[in-house]
Motif scaffolding. Structure first.
Motif, PDB file in Angstrom:
ATOM      1  N   ALA A  92       0.834  -1.207   0.000  1.00  0.00           N
ATOM      2  CA  ALA A  92       0.000   0.000   0.000  1.00  0.00           C
ATOM      3  C   ALA A  92       0.866   1.253   0.000  1.00  0.00           C
ATOM      4  O   ALA A  92       0.600   2.206  -0.742  1.00  0.00           O
ATOM      5  N   LYS A  93       1.922   1.244   0.815  1.00  0.00           N
ATOM      6  CA  LYS A  93       2.812   2.400   0.881  1.00  0.00           C
ATOM      7  C   LYS A  93       3.418   2.694  -0.497  1.00  0.00           C
ATOM      8  O   LYS A  93       3.475   3.841  -0.939  1.00  0.00           O
ATOM      9  N   ASN A  94       3.833   1.645  -1.187  1.00  0.00           N
ATOM     10  CA  ASN A  94       4.399   1.812  -2.534  1.00  0.00           C
ATOM     11  C   ASN A  94       3.356   2.332  -3.520  1.00  0.00           C
ATOM     12  O   ASN A  94       3.657   3.172  -4.369  1.00  0.00           O
ATOM     13  N   ALA A  95       2.131   1.821  -3.407  1.00  0.00           N
ATOM     14  CA  ALA A  95       1.062   2.279  -4.303  1.00  0.00           C
ATOM     15  C   ALA A  95       0.719   3.741  -4.043  1.00  0.00           C
ATOM     16  O   ALA A  95       0.533   4.520  -4.988  1.00  0.00           O
ATOM     17  N   TRP A  96       0.645   4.131  -2.769  1.00  0.00           N
ATOM     18  CA  TRP A  96       0.376   5.531  -2.438  1.00  0.00           C
ATOM     19  C   TRP A  96       1.485   6.420  -2.989  1.00  0.00           C
ATOM     20  O   TRP A  96       1.205   7.476  -3.577  1.00  0.00           O
ATOM     21  N   LEU A 101       0.580  10.266  -3.418  1.00  0.00           N
ATOM     22  CA  LEU A 101      -0.308  10.575  -2.299  1.00  0.00           C
ATOM     23  C   LEU A 101       0.335  10.158  -0.983  1.00  0.00           C
ATOM     24  O   LEU A 101       1.141   9.237  -0.954  1.00  0.00           O
ATOM     25  N   PRO A 102      -0.042  10.822   0.101  1.00  0.00           N
ATOM     26  CA  PRO A 102       0.463  10.379   1.407  1.00  0.00           C
ATOM     27  C   PRO A 102      -0.115   9.008   1.747  1.00  0.00           C
ATOM     28  O   PRO A 102      -1.268   8.717   1.448  1.00  0.00           O
ATOM     29  N   SER A 103       0.690   8.198   2.379  1.00  0.00           N
ATOM     30  CA  SER A 103       0.295   6.838   2.706  1.00  0.00           C
ATOM     31  C   SER A 103      -0.651   6.790   3.896  1.00  0.00           C
ATOM     32  O   SER A 103      -0.479   7.522   4.865  1.00  0.00           O
ATOM     33  N   ILE A 104      -1.663   5.926   3.794  1.00  0.00           N
ATOM     34  CA  ILE A 104      -2.512   5.633   4.941  1.00  0.00           C
ATOM     35  C   ILE A 104      -2.583   4.115   5.085  1.00  0.00           C
ATOM     36  O   ILE A 104      -2.373   3.377   4.118  1.00  0.00           O
TER      37      ILE A 104
END
Length: 174
Positions: A92-96, A101-104
């Motif tokens: 998810a962090k990589n996709a954000w 976009l900031p990671s959530i």
């Protein structure tokens, strides 16, 4: 998490038998604890049915088809082994980051679900049920600031209701 508001443990324990795409619901019946494995939900209110919006329906169908699995754990590494949160968080962090976009994380996605439901006009009691809160008070305490209710809007809603009621009453007396 974005479109059903499930907790991390509930996502890890979700089985395809809990997903009824025909009825448009996800049945939350269990959770996953890192030490104990499969456990009961957080509270009695955690046993619930959550509506499946079309965007989630499409994603679940695509996931089922790509995984080649329609039994066992929905998001597991296998039919019986749940996903590792650290792996999901990294992906998810990589996709954000790729989207700029900031990671959530998954818990913030759960809050996003609640925010989206409130913006869509879902009432607090229904949202409380879908979230698995033991009381609507928890929902109000956590998300009340997002709920409509300013004085002008409240007065306008009451005026519109009274106008409709008055019109209906005068039609019935004719």
């Amino acid at each position: 998490a974005f479109y059903a508001g499930l907790r991390l443990g509930e996502l890890r324990a979700l089985r395809w038998s809990d997903v009824d795409l025909g009825a448009g619901i996800v049945r939350v019946r269990r959770s996953w604890d890192p030490r104990e494995g499969e456990i009961a939900p957080k509270s009695r209110a955690g046993l619930r049915d959550v509506p499946v919006p079309s965007v989630l329906h499409a994603s679940l169908v695509e996931h089922r088809d790509l995984s080649g699995r329609a039994e066992g754990l929905v998001f597991g590494r296998s039919e019986t082994r749940p996903f590792e949160p650290s792996s999901v968080n990294l992906r998810a962090k990589n996709a954000w980051a790729a989207a700029g976009l900031p990671s959530i994380g998954l818990h913030e996605a759960r809050h996003t679900y609640a925010s989206l439901m409130i913006a869509a006009g879902v009432n607090a009691k229904a949202l409380s049920t879908y979230m698995g809160h033991s009381s609507v008070t928890i929902t109000y305490d956590r998300y009340g600031h997002l709920m409509p209710g300013n004085e002008g809007e409240a007065a306008a809603l009451l005026d519109a209701f009274l106008d409709r009621s008055s019109s209906n009453a005068s039609l019935q007396t004719r």
